[in-house]
Structure formats: structure tokens, C-alpha cells
Design a protein around this motif. Structure first.
Motif, PDB file in Angstrom:
ATOM      1  N   PRO A 151       0.952  -1.387   0.171  1.00  0.00           N
ATOM      2  CA  PRO A 151       0.066  -0.122   0.230  1.00  0.00           C
ATOM      3  C   PRO A 151       0.667   1.305   0.159  1.00  0.00           C
ATOM      4  O   PRO A 151       0.338   2.309   0.189  1.00  0.00           O
ATOM      5  CB  PRO A 151      -0.996  -0.484   0.931  1.00  0.00           C
ATOM      6  N   TYR A 152       1.987   1.139   0.516  1.00  0.00           N
ATOM      7  CA  TYR A 152       2.896   2.794   0.726  1.00  0.00           C
ATOM      8  C   TYR A 152       3.857   2.573  -0.427  1.00  0.00           C
ATOM      9  O   TYR A 152       3.641   3.509  -1.221  1.00  0.00           O
ATOM     10  CB  TYR A 152       3.869   2.300   1.587  1.00  0.00           C
ATOM     11  N   VAL A 153       4.000   2.268  -1.411  1.00  0.00           N
ATOM     12  CA  VAL A 153       4.560   1.830  -2.717  1.00  0.00           C
ATOM     13  C   VAL A 153       3.143   2.859  -3.523  1.00  0.00           C
ATOM     14  O   VAL A 153       3.490   2.908  -4.605  1.00  0.00           O
ATOM     15  CB  VAL A 153       4.768   0.432  -3.416  1.00  0.00           C
ATOM     16  N   ALA A 154       2.083   1.689  -3.366  1.00  0.00           N
ATOM     17  CA  ALA A 154       0.440   2.376  -4.096  1.00  0.00           C
ATOM     18  C   ALA A 154       0.869   3.051  -4.020  1.00  0.00           C
ATOM     19  O   ALA A 154       0.090   4.617  -5.095  1.00  0.00           O
ATOM     20  CB  ALA A 154       0.013   1.637  -4.119  1.00  0.00           C
ATOM     21  N   ALA A 155       0.283   3.980  -2.520  1.00  0.00           N
ATOM     22  CA  ALA A 155       0.132   5.438  -2.519  1.00  0.00           C
ATOM     23  C   ALA A 155       0.450   6.361  -3.445  1.00  0.00           C
ATOM     24  O   ALA A 155       1.022   7.548  -3.491  1.00  0.00           O
ATOM     25  CB  ALA A 155       0.316   5.446  -0.391  1.00  0.00           C
ATOM     26  N   VAL A 156       2.113   5.606  -2.701  1.00  0.00           N
ATOM     27  CA  VAL A 156       3.093   7.059  -3.637  1.00  0.00           C
ATOM     28  C   VAL A 156       3.292   7.858  -5.308  1.00  0.00           C
ATOM     29  O   VAL A 156       2.992   8.030  -5.766  1.00  0.00           O
ATOM     30  CB  VAL A 156       5.267   6.689  -2.998  1.00  0.00           C
ATOM     31  N   LYS A 157       2.914   6.221  -5.681  1.00  0.00           N
ATOM     32  CA  LYS A 157       2.909   6.162  -7.135  1.00  0.00           C
ATOM     33  C   LYS A 157       1.581   6.785  -7.135  1.00  0.00           C
ATOM     34  O   LYS A 157       1.931   7.794  -8.805  1.00  0.00           O
ATOM     35  CB  LYS A 157       2.843   4.747  -7.582  1.00  0.00           C
ATOM     36  N   TRP A 158       0.456   6.196  -6.597  1.00  0.00           N
ATOM     37  CA  TRP A 158      -0.612   6.878  -6.601  1.00  0.00           C
ATOM     38  C   TRP A 158      -0.606   8.993  -6.576  1.00  0.00           C
ATOM     39  O   TRP A 158      -0.745   9.534  -7.764  1.00  0.00           O
ATOM     40  CB  TRP A 158      -1.605   6.744  -5.944  1.00  0.00           C
ATOM     41  N   GLN A 221      11.485   6.433 -11.998  1.00  0.00           N
ATOM     42  CA  GLN A 221      11.820   4.960 -11.188  1.00  0.00           C
ATOM     43  C   GLN A 221      11.473   5.727  -9.592  1.00  0.00           C
ATOM     44  O   GLN A 221      12.373   6.308  -9.293  1.00  0.00           O
ATOM     45  CB  GLN A 221      13.174   4.594 -11.538  1.00  0.00           C
ATOM     46  N   LEU A 222      11.696   4.076  -8.981  1.00  0.00           N
ATOM     47  CA  LEU A 222      11.334   4.942  -7.352  1.00  0.00           C
ATOM     48  C   LEU A 222      12.340   3.252  -6.718  1.00  0.00           C
ATOM     49  O   LEU A 222      12.603   2.204  -8.191  1.00  0.00           O
ATOM     50  CB  LEU A 222       9.940   3.862  -6.980  1.00  0.00           C
ATOM     51  N   ALA A 223      12.758   3.575  -5.961  1.00  0.00           N
ATOM     52  CA  ALA A 223      13.777   2.424  -5.300  1.00  0.00           C
ATOM     53  C   ALA A 223      13.314   2.183  -3.820  1.00  0.00           C
ATOM     54  O   ALA A 223      12.675   2.701  -3.649  1.00  0.00           O
ATOM     55  CB  ALA A 223      14.729   2.667  -4.825  1.00  0.00           C
ATOM     56  N   VAL A 232      13.952  -1.685  -7.128  1.00  0.00           N
ATOM     57  CA  VAL A 232      13.884  -0.478  -8.437  1.00  0.00           C
ATOM     58  C   VAL A 232      12.268  -1.203  -8.616  1.00  0.00           C
ATOM     59  O   VAL A 232      11.829  -2.146  -9.526  1.00  0.00           O
ATOM     60  CB  VAL A 232      15.310  -0.238  -9.097  1.00  0.00           C
ATOM     61  N   GLN A 233      11.188  -0.216  -8.989  1.00  0.00           N
ATOM     62  CA  GLN A 233      10.216  -0.303  -9.787  1.00  0.00           C
ATOM     63  C   GLN A 233       9.806   1.085 -10.921  1.00  0.00           C
ATOM     64  O   GLN A 233      10.848   2.168 -10.698  1.00  0.00           O
ATOM     65  CB  GLN A 233       8.778  -0.362  -9.055  1.00  0.00           C
ATOM     66  N   HIS A 234       9.341   1.271 -11.515  1.00  0.00           N
ATOM     67  CA  HIS A 234       8.735   2.007 -12.767  1.00  0.00           C
ATOM     68  C   HIS A 234       7.569   2.274 -12.488  1.00  0.00           C
ATOM     69  O   HIS A 234       7.012   1.779 -11.381  1.00  0.00           O
ATOM     70  CB  HIS A 234       8.735   2.048 -14.310  1.00  0.00           C
ATOM     71  N   GLY A 238       5.841  -2.300 -13.135  1.00  0.00           N
ATOM     72  CA  GLY A 238       6.164  -2.897 -11.687  1.00  0.00           C
ATOM     73  C   GLY A 238       8.065  -2.916 -11.439  1.00  0.00           C
ATOM     74  O   GLY A 238       8.000  -2.271 -12.229  1.00  0.00           O
ATOM     75  N   ILE A 239       8.045  -4.190 -10.657  1.00  0.00           N
ATOM     76  CA  ILE A 239       9.748  -4.231 -10.181  1.00  0.00           C
ATOM     77  C   ILE A 239      10.880  -4.512 -11.665  1.00  0.00           C
ATOM     78  O   ILE A 239      10.514  -5.025 -12.582  1.00  0.00           O
ATOM     79  CB  ILE A 239       9.691  -4.899  -9.059  1.00  0.00           C
ATOM     80  N   ILE A 240      11.782  -3.723 -11.750  1.00  0.00           N
ATOM     81  CA  ILE A 240      12.602  -3.941 -12.765  1.00  0.00           C
ATOM     82  C   ILE A 240      13.966  -4.116 -12.269  1.00  0.00           C
ATOM     83  O   ILE A 240      14.633  -4.264 -11.230  1.00  0.00           O
ATOM     84  CB  ILE A 240      12.674  -2.690 -13.778  1.00  0.00           C
ATOM     85  N   SER A 241      14.557  -4.784 -12.824  1.00  0.00           N
ATOM     86  CA  SER A 241      16.174  -5.842 -13.059  1.00  0.00           C
ATOM     87  C   SER A 241      17.071  -4.117 -12.584  1.00  0.00           C
ATOM     88  O   SER A 241      17.039  -3.816 -13.740  1.00  0.00           O
ATOM     89  CB  SER A 241      16.541  -6.779 -13.525  1.00  0.00           C
ATOM     90  N   PRO A 242      17.461  -3.837 -11.702  1.00  0.00           N
ATOM     91  CA  PRO A 242      18.646  -2.980 -11.519  1.00  0.00           C
ATOM     92  C   PRO A 242      19.811  -2.781 -11.987  1.00  0.00           C
ATOM     93  O   PRO A 242      20.242  -4.653 -11.786  1.00  0.00           O
ATOM     94  CB  PRO A 242      18.600  -2.471  -9.721  1.00  0.00           C
ATOM     95  N   ASN A 243      20.175  -2.560 -12.459  1.00  0.00           N
ATOM     96  CA  ASN A 243      21.502  -1.951 -12.902  1.00  0.00           C
ATOM     97  C   ASN A 243      23.059  -1.925 -12.033  1.00  0.00           C
ATOM     98  O   ASN A 243      22.648  -0.755 -11.627  1.00  0.00           O
ATOM     99  CB  ASN A 243      21.801  -1.368 -14.146  1.00  0.00           C
ATOM    100  N   ILE A 244      23.008  -2.619 -11.182  1.00  0.00           N
ATOM    101  CA  ILE A 244      24.623  -2.041 -10.396  1.00  0.00           C
ATOM    102  C   ILE A 244      25.545  -2.039 -10.979  1.00  0.00           C
ATOM    103  O   ILE A 244      26.182  -3.093 -11.198  1.00  0.00           O
ATOM    104  CB  ILE A 244      24.093  -3.049  -8.819  1.00  0.00           C
ATOM    105  N   GLU A 245      26.268  -0.646 -10.455  1.00  0.00           N
ATOM    106  CA  GLU A 245      27.662  -0.392 -11.581  1.00  0.00           C
ATOM    107  C   GLU A 245      28.532  -0.158 -10.211  1.00  0.00           C
ATOM    108  O   GLU A 245      28.542   0.009  -9.318  1.00  0.00           O
ATOM    109  CB  GLU A 245      27.759   0.443 -12.127  1.00  0.00           C
ATOM    110  N   THR A 246      29.459  -0.814 -10.750  1.00  0.00           N
ATOM    111  CA  THR A 246      30.712  -0.770  -9.435  1.00  0.00           C
ATOM    112  C   THR A 246      31.558   0.390  -9.742  1.00  0.00           C
ATOM    113  O   THR A 246      32.213   1.160 -10.881  1.00  0.00           O
ATOM    114  CB  THR A 246      31.634  -2.030  -9.666  1.00  0.00           C
TER     115      THR A 246
END
Ligand code: GLU
Length: 249
Positions: A151-158, A221-223, A232-234, A238-246
Motif C-alpha cells: 500500500p505504501y508503494v501504491a500510495a506513492v505511485k498514485w 523510477q522508484l527504489a 527498483v520499480q517503474h 512493476g519491478i525492474i532489474s536494477p543495473n548495479i555499477e561498481t
């Protein structure tokens, strides 16, 4: 340009937040603030002027907690006063957030929220986002124990879907004290991936010495950060695969 920092993990958040804000000072600012989640409440401290003023205030109080956020403000709406400094509070204190950017349609949104009974304390455009998310929480409440964060993610997206303008956001929730949600459109944010801890910064400078594993959030994007992981989500899907860079910091 101004700054955001955040921390979720097993250590006290405040030292990282203060040090992180110092490292973002070069971006310019007129006031600063931080918030740390304590049991059943979110403690907030704000101050006009230098980070040292904030550090002095925080030092004379008890700011203990392992989830928190910090902000340096460059005022665009409302003068650089303590009441306009971030973090801002939504609803009856269930949402606390910091914002970098400008919300162009805040006057209309503010009017709608005031008609619903929301009381505004600041002259900022940012406070609108906090109350809007609080309104969203009313609509997306659920008792599904398997999805406590949904619900917290949904409220933020809304809420985000109603904003016109730019934002880098870090958001805490009084009643879900283990998560920090970050969101970006037009104002940079990076996530630092540590071991059992996650960091947030407007750029990577606050993360140096803590982790070299960085995710650069893209627009829309949201984290969602917790001590045990992050997604990480759009904003619109929905959820997308994050690109973790060193990154060498
Ligand atoms: N527009 C917001 C304000 O005036 C945020 C400014 C900023 O980016 O620091 O409070």
C-alpha cells in the motif's frame, strides 16, 4: 541544485546523514533538515543556514534510529525559514518526506487537499506531495501480511502520477518504519548497495567509503529500500532489474 541523503540498515542513521549532507554542501543550500524513524514516531530536526547548525541541534537531542533521511534546501517556493525547511509531514504525521525540485501544479493540488481537510504548515510546493501520499494511503490500505509494503508503494505511485514538475524524493512512513522509498523525475538520485544496509544520495559523494555498488535511478523510477533488500520499480508498471555499477569513489 541541493541535496538528499538516506540510510536504511543496522547502524545509527544520523552520523551518515549529517556527514552525507556535509559532502553535498558544494551544491548550494539555504537550510537543512533530517528525520529518523523511532518507535511509533518520526523525529524531525530542521535548521536555517549551515549544516553545522543542524548538527548542533541534533547533537543536543536524541536522534536514534536506523532508518532516516536528510535534505539541503534551495528555496523555490517560500522563503528560507525553518518552517519551510524539509522534511515535511503529510496527514497526521504518517508520511515524512524531503523533496528536491519544483511542483508546477501545486496550487491546484493544495486547494483540493485543503478542501479535504488537510492543513498546510509551510509555503512550499513540497508539502503538497506529503499530504497527497497521506491521502493515497487511505485508498490503498490493506491487511495482506505477505505484502506489507504494497500500500505504501501504491500510495506513492498514485501521488506521483498527479504531479507536474520535477522531483527527487525520499519518503518515510510512521506506521511502516522499516522502509524508505525514493523516487526520481528530473532530479538525480543514486542508491548505494551495502551489506545489510542501503544508502541514498543526490550523487555518489555521500556514499564514498560506505559502498562502491551504485544504482543510478532513471526518471520515473522508484527504489524501495529495507534492511534486507531493495527493489527498483517503474512508476507506471512493476519491478525492474536494477543495473548495479561498481564505481570508484
Ligand atoms: N521546491 C522545494 C522548496 O522550495 C524544494 C526546493 C529544493 O529543491 O531544495 O522547498
Amino acid at each position: 541544485m541541493c541535496g538528499i541523503v538516506g540510510y536504511v540498515g543496522g547502524r545509527e542513521a544520523t552520523p551518515f546523514l549529517i556527514e552525507g549532507l556535509r559532502r553535498l554542501e558544494y551544491r548550494g543550500y539555504d537550510s537543512a533538515g533530517l528525520a529518523v524513524v523511532a518507535p511509533k514516531q518520526i523525529q524531525i530536526c530542521r535548521s536555517v543556514g549551515r549544516i553545522e547548525n543542524l548538527a548542533t541541534r541534533v547533537g543536543s537531542d536524541v536522534f536514534e534510529g536506523t532508518v532516516g533521511l536528510g535534505h539541503t534546501r534551495w528555496a523555490t517556493h517560500g522563503p528560507p525559514t525553518e518552517v519551510n525547511a524539509h522534511p515535511h509531514v503529510g496527514g497526521d504525521g504518517e508520511v515524512v518526506l524531503v523533496h528536491n525540485g519544483v511542483i508546477e501544479n501545486f496550487v491546484r493540488l493544495k486547494g483540493d487537499l485543503q478542501e479535504k481537510g488537510y492543513v498546510f504548515k509551510s509555503a512550499t510546493d513540497s508539502e503538497v506531495i506529503a499530504h497527497l501520499i497521506a491521502e493515497g494511503l487511505k485508498q490503498f490500505s490493506t491487511t495482506d501480511a505477505k505484502e506489507p509494503h504494497a500500500p505504501y508503494v501504491a500510495a506513492v505511485k498514485w501521488a506521483l502520477a498527479q504531479l507536474k514538475g520535477t522531483y527527487g524524493l525520499a519518503i518515510l512512513f510512521r506506521d511502516q518504519p522499516d522502509i524508505l522509498i525514493a523516487a526520481r523525475f528530473g532530479s538525480p538520485l543514486v542508491v548505494g548497495v551495502g551489506r545489510g544496509e542501503y544508502f541514498l544520495g543526490s550523487d555518489s559523494s555521500p556514499l564514498a567509503g560506505h559502498t562502491d555498488q551504485i544504482v543510478y535511478l532513471a526518471d520515473h523510477q522508484l527504489a524501495v529500500l529495507t534492511r534486507t533488500g531493495f527493489t527498483v520499480q517503474h512508476r507506471d508498471s512493476g519491478i525492474i532489474s536494477p543495473n548495479i555499477e561498481t564505481v570508484e569513489l
